[in-house]
Design an enzyme around this catalytic site. Structure first.
Site, short mmCIF file in Angstrom:
data_model
loop_
_atom_site.label_atom_id
_atom_site.label_comp_id
_atom_site.label_asym_id
_atom_site.label_seq_id
_atom_site.Cartn_x
_atom_site.Cartn_y
_atom_site.Cartn_z
N PRO A 1 0.81 -1.22 0.00
CG PRO A 1 -0.55 -1.47 1.85
CD PRO A 1 0.73 -1.95 1.25
CD GLU A 2 4.53 2.44 -3.45
OE1 GLU A 2 4.68 3.50 -4.04
OE2 GLU A 2 5.14 1.40 -3.77
CG HIS B 1 -2.79 -13.25 8.62
ND1 HIS B 1 -2.77 -13.76 7.33
CD2 HIS B 1 -2.05 -14.09 9.36
CE1 HIS B 1 -2.02 -14.84 7.30
NE2 HIS B 1 -1.58 -15.08 8.52
NE ARG C 1 4.82 -10.21 4.02
CZ ARG C 1 5.24 -10.06 2.78
NH1 ARG C 1 6.25 -9.28 2.54
NH2 ARG C 1 4.63 -10.67 1.81
#
Length: 259
Positions: free
Chosen positions: A2-3, A88, A106
């Site tokens: 995600p940018e 997650h 992560r």
DNA sequence: TTAAATTCCTGTAAGC
DNA sequence: TGCTTACAGGAATTTA
């Protein structure tokens, strides 16, 4: 990852679904993110109305009726969904009957209420050729390292830095102080252009997993990249990686079109 | 002051 | 086929 365009895509979806709604419940995942969610961010969350959904760089900001705000960063593997996949989940809240889940395998993402010092928004008039030029001037670091520095410009990550440098004809490993005023101008324009295009495409989704918008739709920009994730550039030439990674990122460029 | 290296973390892909 | 290893990267932190 995600940018800015991916986060903007998420922001728009959140705005459509939860703006003006009251948060009735929330739950912190176990485990949550690498960094714990500060108690300050959760205080008064229940019962608050979401009065605005903003974005600053790669950060999402949910403004709350009780005066506070929730600041979310998706790290590099984070995503937000309204339904489906339960895997997650690091944080979830329900507002007006809609459940918003932040997934992050992560756990590099973050939820809190503080925002660090950030450079100009690249799509705002505050991000100008001359201000970019002065941010680059005198610096020995590779120009790409500075584009990735959120204090220089907010929201640009590896994908869009790579694309903009290619389009501007500048090698990513060129020392920033060797970028001319004219080149800085071109770079500034290309950053804006590539980000606008990516937002229109709903962001970049590499492979099948990666980024999905909160409704579960992939972005379409990966199909439009000129360099990133490719072996041959849009110019038709074979791409090369820089001798060493820049700011820890692999950096592709065209040895014939970028100097 | 600046820049480079390190840390966090795990899904995926390549290699044996 | 099944295991091991390398790799991906945003940002905070540490080291040079």
């Amino acid at each position: 990852m995600p940018e800015l365009p991916e986060v903007e895509t998420v922001r728009r979806a959140l705005e459509r679904r939860v703006l003006g709604r009251v948060i009735t419940d929330y739950e912190v995942g176990r485990p949550a993110f690498n960094r714990p969610i500060p108690a300050e961010a959760l205080r008064g969350l229940k019962g608050s109305r979401i009065t605005a959904v903003h974005r600053r760089g790669k950060y999402l900001l949910l403004h709350l009726s009780q005066g506070g705000r929730l600041v979310c960063h998706l790290g590099m593997s984070g995503s937000i969904s309204f339904s489906g996949d339960e895997g997650h989940v690091r944080f979830r809240f329900t507002a007006g009957g809609v459940t918003v889940r932040i997934h992050d395998p992560r756990r590099f993402g973050r939820v809190g209420c503080r925002l660090p010092e950030l450079g100009p928004e690249p799509l705002s008039p505050a991000f100008r050729p001359d201000s970019l030029f002065s941010a680059l001037s005198g610096r020995r670091a590779p120009v790409k390292a500075l584009l990735l520095d959120q204090a220089v410009v907010a929201g640009v990550g590896n994908i869009y830095a790579t694309e903009a440098l290619y389009r501007a004809g500048i090698r990513p490993d060129r020392p920033a102080r060797r970028v001319t005023r004219a080149e800085a101008g071109r770079l500034c324009r290309e950053i804006k252009l590539v980000l606008r295009r990516a937002i229109r495409a709903g962001g970049t989704t590499l492979n099948d997993q990666a980024f999905k918008d909160p409704e579960g739709r992939p972005g379409r920009f990966a199909l439009m990249t000129a360099v990133y994730g490719r072996e041959t550039g849009a110019c038709g030439h074979a791409l090369k990686a820089t001798a060493r990674p820049i700011a820890g990122r692999t950096s592709l460029y065209c040895p014939r079109c970028q100097a």
